[in-house]
Design an enzyme around this catalytic site. Structure first.
Site: not given
Length: 704
Positions: A81, A344
């Site tokens: 990320d 996620d």
């Protein structure tokens, strides 16, 4: 398998051919069974992983699944990320850059409305940045009464507050993703082009955009839809990169781990962040994952190849993360994925190493293999190094265990079949206890982590184990022959003879073989634990102390023990010294054999050993670093971090090829130079933003 084969051969030879008695035959089979089975292997591997897991937890990486340590040691791709991992997730807003879209509204009003649409407690990074812009955080609720607050969610991608002003009129404000806020506006068609222009302008500077809208609710009920929404402004959000992210990414590349940025922000923001961090700007929109990109330069590339070569992807949703992981795994990559949200979870579960970042949701933590307790990418890279050290310890022990199994089975089988020598099973048990007790300390041994992703290379492990074990078995057979069939040791060293006699009961010879096998077997761990000469790489103190104690006990038993139940008799210090000298002389070739095996398995055995003489070079670790970092060098070259310095052409290359290669080298050099300049400029701009200075003034005052 080797134990079973050895026992079958012994049974066939001892009983039908040699007509041995029943009891001696059983004793010989027990010797192979007790000494050959690596009894300590489950314990050693489990303890090594448990201690390593504790070490990872101290570094901020809690391991939920033990086998994840092995997989992290072999990880060669990390999908990370951007927000909070590569960046600080500490947003700042430049009020001078706020864009106003409504009449009668100024930048201060836009900030105030955004603050009203923010939480005043339990704030996220955006709420903290917006409310922090006010002179007093209490201004966010001053003069109004909160009726209803809509928190952020991944579907709406916005927050909203319904409130009553001092006159009792109801209003509603909302902030969030510009596209979502723009869809609320009644005049979307009129302002859409300008909004996108401003968003792109912010994105080119690495700034995220936050839309703000306002409406009146004349019905006075929080459930009512209210009047038309007015798009009143765009706020630029700057999330500075972590101070160590650029260096950490370089470390990752040098370790053979390719870091790919996976962000939900715009493509321009991802490229700008990648430029500042020096990780490359070869990034694509999420539409490229579905083959829907309009870029002709990549439209013809297979999606798998595109994902493998990309530096990152922007505008990514959780389903895209899952697709990226799946396709990387299909290309035989060991893939790690970071995540923090509920959505996620599928990608974290699919990845070989799912990593839940700091402050992740419970769903993400549940689906992950490793949970981070500290923010940033550096903790992941530190965990990779620690995992490789743990894996190296397990690999070292496995090679040792295979070698010992081969040396016990082959060595004692040959002694039993050629000379009908019945080694006492009790003494094999003593060898196993001392060796296993010593080898337990390898779980805390000092090792050098592999500079490249590592895995269970079974061909290397078994080939090394079989060859080293065979060599040790031959050492024992030769020693037995010299002591039993010749007068070499008594003639040279003046010790008592152990030569064959008519009334031979093998008692002293059993003690001598016990000491020879015990000492060289334990010394083998120093060969398997090192990548270079075994006496160059310093072992852990605990391993050395355990070895000294075990060898002292083994020597005292061989020198003094006269145990009728074990069929041994003390051989005295003279023979003990001879055996130690014999083992020392034959110990040094073990390293050379190890080098030969490694080079043979690499496919460049003889040219390296005989022509270039790498094994005997004076370079540190025999040029190990230079050879093992070639792959990392190639990765850095692909990312434009350095210019390739390998020989690109042979003597037969023609002039046209030379010109093409020269142009390619020139282009790569220019890319590398520009990337370094951009990275330096990005660091300067980050500092300027954090200090709250005027970037335009600063740009006029410095040059690169």
């Amino acid at each position: 398998c080797s134990i079973a084969v050895g026992m079958i051969i012994e049974i066939i030879v001892m009983y039908p051919i040699q007509h041995r008695k029943y009891r001696p035959g059983i004793d010989n089979l027990l010797v192979l069974l007790i000494g050959g089975i690596p009894i300590a292997m489950p314990t050693v591997l489990s303890v090594t992983m448990a201690i390593g897991s504790h070490r990872l937890a101290q570094q901020g990486a809690i391991t939920k699944r033990m086998t994840a340590i092995e997989e992290m040691a072999g990880m060669d791709v990390l999908c990370s990320d951007k927000t909070g991992t590569l960046t600080l997730n500490k947003l700042t807003v430049d009020k001078n850059l706020v864009e106003v879209f409504a009449k009668g509204v100024d930048a201060d009003t836009v900030v105030l409305m955004a603050a009203r649409a923010s939480r005043t407690e339990n704030q996220d990074a955006i709420d903290t940045a917006i409310v922090g812009m006010l002179a007093d955080p209490k201004e966010a609720r001053a003069g109004i009464r909160e009726i209803h607050f809509l928190p952020f969610n991944p579907t709406d991608k916005r927050t909203a507050l319904t409130y009553l002003d001092g006159e009792g009129k109801m209003h509603r404000v909302s902030k969030g993703a510009p596209e979502q806020i723009l869809n609320l506006a009644h005049n979307k068609s009129d302002i859409e082009r300008r909004v996108h222009t401003v968003i792109d302008k912010f994105a080119e500077r690495g700034l995220r955009s936050l839309g703000v809208a306002y409406q009146e609710v004349p019905e006075g009920r929080k459930e009512s839809s209210g009047g038309p929404w007015q798009f009143i402004g765009l706020l630029p959000l700057f999330d500075p990169p972590r101070h160590d992210s650029a260096e950490t990414i370089r470390r990752a590349l040098n370790l053979g781990v390719n870091v790919k940025m996976i962000t939900g922000d715009q493509l321009a923001i991802g490229k700008e962040t990648g430029r500042r961090l020096g990780m490359g700007t070869n990034m694509y929109p999420s539409s490229a994952l579905l083959g829907q990109t309009k870029d002709e330069s990549i439209a013809s590339l297979p999606i798998d190849e595109l994902i493998e070569k990309a530096d990152g992807f922007a505008g990514v949703f959780p389903e895209h993360k899952y697709e990226i992981v799946k396709r990387l795994q299909a290309r035989k990559h060991i893939c790690g994925m970071t995540g923090d949200g509920v959505n996620d979870a599928p990608a974290l579960k699919k990845a070989d190493i799912g990593i839940a970042v700091d402050d992740a949701t419970d769903a993400a933590r549940s689906a992950s293999d490793i949970v981070l307790t500290e923010p940033g990418l550096s903790v992941i890279i530190s965990a990779v190094l620690t995992s490789r050290a743990i894996f190296q310890r397990m690999k070292n022990y496995t090679i040792y265990a295979v070698s010992i199994t081969i040396r016990i089975v082959l060595g004692f089988m040959l002694l039993a079949l050629i000379w009908k020598f019945d080694f006492p099973p009790f003494m094999v048990l003593i060898i196993a206890i001392l060796n296993d007790g010593t080898i337990m300390t390898i779980s805390k041994d000092r090792v050098k982590p592999s500079p490249l992703p590592d895995s269970w290379k079974l061909a290397e492990i078994f080939t090394t184990g079989v060859v080293l074990g065979g060599y040790l078995a031959m050492m024992t057979v030769i020693f037995f022959w010299a002591a039993y069939e010749t007068q070499f040791f008594p003639r040279v060293f003046g010790v008592s003879t152990l030569q064959r006699t008519a009334t031979d009961d093998f008692r002293k010879l059993a003690s001598a073989i016990y000491l020879q096998v015990s000492t060289i077997s334990q010394a083998l761990i120093f060969v398997t634990r090192s990548r270079s000469w075994s006496f160059v790489e310093r072992p852990g103190l605990l391993l050395v102390v355990a070895l000294i104690v075990a060898q002292l006990v083994a020597t005292l038993i061989a020198v003094y023990a006269s145990w009728s139940f074990a069929a041994i008799e003390g051989i005295g210090w003279g023979w003990a010294g001879v055996i130690w000298l014999y083992n020392l002389v034959f110990y040094f070739p073990l390293d050379i054999i190890k080098f030969l095996i490694r080079y043979a398995l690499s496919g460049r055995a003889w040219d390296l050993v005989l022509e270039q003489r790498i094994a005997f070079t004076r370079k540190k670790d025999f040029g190990k670093e230079q050879r093992e970092l070639q792959w990392a060098h190639a990765q850095r070259t692909l990312h434009g971090l350095q210019v390739p310095d390998i020989k690109l052409f042979s003597e037969a290359t023609n002039f046209n090829e030379l010109n093409q290669l020269a142009e390619e080298a020139k282009r790569r050099a220019e890319i590398a130079r520009q990337r370094e300049l951009h990275t330096l400029k990005g660091h300067v701009e980050s500092v300027v933003k954090l200090k709250g200075l005027d970037i335009e003034t600063i740009q006029q005052s410095y040059t690169v």
